[in-house]
Design a protein around this motif. Structure first.
Motif, PDB file in Angstrom:
ATOM      1  N   ILE A  36      55.642 131.416 -59.522  1.00  0.00           N
ATOM      2  CA  ILE A  36      54.928 131.860 -60.709  1.00  0.00           C
ATOM      3  C   ILE A  36      55.922 132.537 -61.623  1.00  0.00           C
ATOM      4  N   ASP A  37      56.252 131.885 -62.703  1.00  0.00           N
ATOM      5  CA  ASP A  37      57.224 132.513 -63.595  1.00  0.00           C
ATOM      6  C   ASP A  37      56.784 132.364 -65.040  1.00  0.00           C
ATOM      7  N   ARG A  80      66.395 134.431 -52.949  1.00  0.00           N
ATOM      8  CA  ARG A  80      67.518 135.344 -53.209  1.00  0.00           C
ATOM      9  C   ARG A  80      67.339 136.634 -52.417  1.00  0.00           C
ATOM     10  N   MET A 114      60.298 135.949 -62.908  1.00  0.00           N
ATOM     11  CA  MET A 114      60.050 136.191 -61.491  1.00  0.00           C
ATOM     12  C   MET A 114      59.734 137.654 -61.279  1.00  0.00           C
ATOM     13  N   THR A 115      58.564 137.921 -60.750  1.00  0.00           N
ATOM     14  CA  THR A 115      58.163 139.308 -60.580  1.00  0.00           C
ATOM     15  C   THR A 115      59.151 140.080 -59.721  1.00  0.00           C
ATOM     16  N   GLN A 116      59.659 139.389 -58.731  1.00  0.00           N
ATOM     17  CA  GLN A 116      60.513 140.122 -57.799  1.00  0.00           C
ATOM     18  C   GLN A 116      61.869 140.450 -58.391  1.00  0.00           C
ATOM     19  N   SER A 117      62.315 139.653 -59.339  1.00  0.00           N
ATOM     20  CA  SER A 117      63.544 140.036 -60.031  1.00  0.00           C
ATOM     21  C   SER A 117      63.324 141.346 -60.751  1.00  0.00           C
ATOM     22  N   TYR A 118      62.139 141.475 -61.340  1.00  0.00           N
ATOM     23  CA  TYR A 118      61.824 142.734 -62.007  1.00  0.00           C
ATOM     24  C   TYR A 118      61.791 143.859 -60.989  1.00  0.00           C
ATOM     25  N   LEU A 127      58.387 144.282 -50.548  1.00  0.00           N
ATOM     26  CA  LEU A 127      58.121 143.983 -51.956  1.00  0.00           C
ATOM     27  C   LEU A 127      59.151 143.011 -52.519  1.00  0.00           C
ATOM     28  N   LEU A 128      60.415 143.244 -52.129  1.00  0.00           N
ATOM     29  CA  LEU A 128      61.468 142.448 -52.756  1.00  0.00           C
ATOM     30  C   LEU A 128      61.725 141.131 -52.026  1.00  0.00           C
ATOM     31  N   VAL A 148      54.979 133.905 -54.730  1.00  0.00           N
ATOM     32  CA  VAL A 148      55.256 134.598 -55.979  1.00  0.00           C
ATOM     33  C   VAL A 148      56.414 133.962 -56.742  1.00  0.00           C
TER      34      VAL A 148
END
Lengths: 666, 96, 164
Positions: free
Chosen positions: B91-92, C91, A642-646, B18-19, B88
């Protein structure tokens, strides 16, 4: 003239150049616009059998065929000059430089191989045959393939084949020979699968490739044995001497030859290989490539002379193949399949000759067979071309008047193959039979039976195709000059080559045994009897013989004696099912046995390298892998994808850095 | 000094976008916001220090932002064509 | 309260308000418009900081270029289809917390910084100043950036091709 000898290395370069040109530039639309649409889904899509290109010439497409033919012609002329100039062994460069490895008895041998060419009488015969017949078939292909897409691919592969075949026959050591050996296998695979939109074609290509692999495994193991025994792989450096392991080496090499030359039990790929374009069948699966096995044995002649028991196996296999394949040829409906089984049968005769030690006779039969079998295949191609891709002989007939040129040449070829007295096949078959008679009457009987059957099925083929009334419904007319002229040139060989048996043997340094009048008479009588028998059964036009029937035996023979079915059952389906108990047992008993045997050899050969491999190389690799895995244990799970975890991690670390800075300054 | 505060605010809003957001286009926009916050900071300090180096730096950042936007949107297009989504968290592929 | 301060707060409101809208609006088109507002605010702040060249660049490049690109892409992929969907990550508390932590830390850090005394800008015009600095002191990075842009152009063309 010695210029040709000095530039011996150029001979294979010409076709390689052609292949490279085609492969690299061929897809360019100027060269081959039709490739954009791919090849025809079914083999032939001719415009009513016309040979003239009806479409306007597109781009430089017309140049492809003549260009590639020109390269092969150049190669032919060059080799002709070289052969006339003399003999030469030319080492171009050291290819594999001294790879030390322990032989079975603990000695260290150097695996060295040069990239070198050897021109001696045996290779000269093969070179001239490959380039000469190759050139004629290239010329023929220009007209035959005029309407097919993917022309560049066709001629590129054909040139590639000629290159690899030349490497095969010119190699001065067993390792380089193996390069050519695999290379022609590749070219064969590519060309059998030429009509790649047709599933049967791609399947046949796969089958040919896989079956050859079995033989190739034998070849490679044989190579290791040879290296262990003699310490070198160079033909001229091997000093033949008896050795307890020599039968293994020659036996395994024979397995390679059996695979390449489609002998029992590895023959079913050859009839299937007829899925390729007909000129390909003529060049590779009749005249040249399949004789590579024979060439290999002739090459290793001194070794086979020392191991007569292996020769016995070869003779037995050859005789069995010759008779069985002739019977199978008898029952085929497809004109190309008849010729394919006939090729298998004739190759069987050659192996029979090799087995009894008549090496020059085998090679002689290779040459004459190349002439008339190429002629027959090209004639069949001409017929198929005229009939819009019809291959079933039951829907032919009466073509004698409609295609006179094809008719004449094809009947000449058939007579030559059947062994009509005075034609090429008669003499070469006679040479083989003479040698076999001296060795064993039983094998001689098998050879004579093959000759009888050969005459019969060739008679059947000619009568079904050319006599009687036409049983199809198409407009038929003669093929163009570009297709018939190569037929007539080949005809010269089919008719005349036989008379040169004695000079041929002399040139190879062997002595032709005097022809015994009795054997000549017997083979002549047999040929005439076979043809007569065929006339009795098929003279009336359409066949009503036993071979046409759907009786159990005929069907069984037509299907290749069930060998295919056996492989299907034992190998393909067995594997597909994931290995039943029986297959597992087979695996353990036979395959594992073989593997274990090879493994034993490998263990002995590579004890040191194995030790270092296990403990140092593997150990280091495993240690690295393990330490990485252990170190990454918690971190790994952060990587969720997951991009957002990064992103969270990035921002968090940013905050942490700022915090650390704060803490430091506070 | 107020400019730095504005810049910080912009940065935080951008980071939050962003998050938190799922839509990739808006995430790309958030990145633009963050870059703008950086630029504002740079220009403010350039003013404070009395030279143009910060402004030149801001120019470079703009150039990089342009490149980033072009490539990012290109990737987005390719992704949309293949996956039919711009969310997003669906997509993983970059997984261990 | 001087006019300067007034403008500063006006632009700040534009910037932060636009940004806040941009990251919260469900519709991508709305977000893009809000982003434009925010960028305009930043441009205004540049003007206040006597960075006229950057002000122009900001308007031309960011609002004229990048934003237009965004709008094009939004139209191309029909992003408004995702309007009714959940807008925030599942999350999101984690993200919000991390953002908050970073904000607090940075704010504290910022408040503690001791700045050197302010300098005066040279009296030359802003464009000349930027041009001098860019083409004398930072010539090599300038060229490298041009290369980067070229690569980006090629790359995005390649990525955007129909059958990539």
């Amino acid at each position: 003239m010695s210029m040709f000898l000095d530039t011996l290395w150029l001979i294979p370069v010409f076709p390689l150049l052609g292949a490279a040109l085609m492969m690299l530039l061929g897809r360019h639309q100027y060269l081959d616009p039709q490739e954009q649409s791919g090849p025809a889904a079914h083999g032939h899509h001719h415009d009513g059998g016309h040979d003239q290109d009806l479409r306007p010439r597109q781009g430089l497409r017309w140049l492809i065929g003549p260009l590639c033919s020109g390269f092969v012609l150049l190669s032919f002329l060059w080799s002709l000059g070289a052969v006339l100039a003399g003999r030469r062994e030319q080492v171009l460069f050291t290819w594999v430089a001294g790879l030390p490895f322990p032989a079975f008895d603990g000695r260290m041998v150097q695996l060295t191989a040069d990239w070198g060419y050897l021109l001696d009488p045996v290779s000269a015969v093969m070179i001239l045959m490959v380039t000469g017949i190759g050139f004629l078939i290239h010329v023929y292909s220009i007209a035959y393939m005029a309407h097919d897409g993917g022309l560049y691919r066709y001629f590129g592969c054909l040139n590639l084949f000629v290159f690899f075949m030349l490497v095969l026959v010119m190699a001065n050591n067993y390792l380089l020979l193996f390069v050519g050996w695999e290379g022609v296998g590749l070219a064969s695979y590519l060309l059998i699968g030429f009509y790649f939109k047709r599933k049967t074609a791609t399947d046949a290509a796969m089958k040919a490739f896989l079956m050859n692999r079995v033989g190739d495994a034998g070849y490679l193991l044989g190579l290791l044995f040879l290296l262990s025994i003699f310490g070198t792989l160079r033909f001229t450096a091997i000093e033949a001497a008896a050795h307890p392991l020599l039968p293994w080496a020659t036996g395994l090499l024979l397995l390679g030859a059996v695979g390449k030359s489609a002998q029992i039990p590895l023959f079913p790929w050859l009839p299937d290989a007829m899925e390729g374009p007909t000129p390909v069948s003529a060049l590779m699966h009749a005249a040249t490539m399949v004789t590579a096995g024979v060439y290999l044995v002739v090459r290793a002649e001194p070794l086979y002379r020392l191991t007569p028991e292996v020769g016995g196996v070869a003779a037995g296999l050859g005789a069995a193949t010759a008779v069985a394949a002739a019977l199978m040829a008898l029952t085929q409906h497809d004109i190309k399949k008849v010729l394919a089984y006939s090729t298998v049968s004739q190759l069987g005769l050659m192996f029979l000759a090799l087995g009894v030690g008549a090496y020059w006779a085998a090679l002689f039969h290779v040459v004459t067979h190349a002439f008339f079998k190429a002629q027959l295949f090209l004639g069949a191609g001409s017929v198929i071309h005229a009939l819009d891709g019809e291959q079933d002989m039951r829907r032919m007939g009466g073509l004698r008047r409609r295609m006179p040129q094809t008719f004449r040449t094809m009947v000449m070829g058939a007579l030559a193959l059947a062994g009509w007295p005075g034609l090429a096949g008669f003499f070469s078959k006679d040479s083989i039979l003479t040698a076999v008679w001296a060795a064993s009457p039983a094998l001689f009987a098998a050879g004579l039976l093959t000759a009888l059957l050969t005459a019969f099925y060739m008679g059947r083929l000619c009568l079904l195709v050319f006599w009687g009334e036409y049983r199809g419904g198409r407009h038929v007319h003669e093929s163009s000059k570009r297709m018939t002229v190569p037929l007539w040139v080949l005809n010269l060989g089919s008719v005349g080559a036989g008379w040169f048996a004695a000079p041929f043997a002399g040139w190879l340094g062997a002595s032709a045994e005097p022809h015994s009048l009795g054997i000549m008479a017997a083979s002549g009588v047999v040929a005439v009897a076979g043809l007569g028998g065929a006339y009795r059964v098929y003279g009336g036009g359409a066949g009503h013989g036993w071979a046409e029937g759907e009786g159990g035996l005929a069907r069984w023979l037509r299907a290749g004696c069930g060998v295919d079915g056996f492989y299907q059952l034992a190998v393909v389906r067995g594997m597909a099912r994931g290995g039943g108990a029986w297959l597992a047992a087979w695996d353990r008993g036979v395959i594992d046995g073989g593997v274990d045997g090879a493994g034993w050899l490998g263990r002995r050969l590579g004890a040191i390298s194995k030790w270092s491999d296990t403990w140092m190389v593997d150990g280091a690799v495993r240690l690295t892998a393990f330490s990485v895995k252990a170190a990454s244990f918690p971190v790994r799970y952060l990587q969720s994808g997951m991009t957002q975890s990064y992103g969270v991690v990035i921002v968090l670390s940013l905050a942490a850095m700022a915090g650390w800075y704060l803490w430091r300054s506070a | 000094m107020h400019y730095v505060a504005v810049s910080l605010g912009l940065l935080l809003i951008g980071t939050a976008g962003l998050l938190l957001r799922r839509n990739i286009v808006i995430i790309l926009m958030s990145i633009e916001l963050i870059l703008n916050a950086v630029n504002l900071n740079l220009v403010a300090f350039a003013r404070h220090h009395g030279n143009a180096a910060g402004q030149v730096f801001a120019l470079f950042v703009i150039a990089v932002a342009v490149a980033e936007a072009a490539v990012g949107l290109g990737i987005l297009l390719a992704l949309y064509r293949n996956r039919e989504t711009v969310q997003v968290d669906e997509i993983d592929l970059l997984k261990w | 309260m001087t006019l300067d301060t007034l403008f500063f707060y006006a632009f700040t409101t534009l910037t932060l308000g636009g940004a806040a809208l941009a990251v919260t609006r469900p519709s991508a088109v709305h977000a893009a418009i809000a982003l434009m507002v925010s960028l305009l605010g930043v441009a205004g702040l540049y003007l206040q900081l006597t960075a006229e060249f950057l002000f122009v660049t900001q308007i031309i490049l960011y609002i004229g270029g990048i934003l237009l690109l965004f709008l094009f892409v939004i139209m191309l992929v029909n992003l408004d289809a995702g309007r009714g969907l959940r807008q925030f990550h599942r999350r999101w508390p984690v993200g919000a917390a991390v953002t908050a932590v970073a904000g607090v830390v940075l704010a504290v850090l910022g408040s503690r910084v001791q700045l050197p005394p302010a300098q005066r800008m040279p009296e030359t015009g802003n464009v000349e100043l930027v041009a001098d600095t860019l083409l004398q002191d930072y010539l090599v990075p300038f060229e490298v950036v041009s290369l980067l842009l070229l690569v980006a152009v090629v790359g995005s063309v390649l990525l955007g091709r129909k059958r990539a």
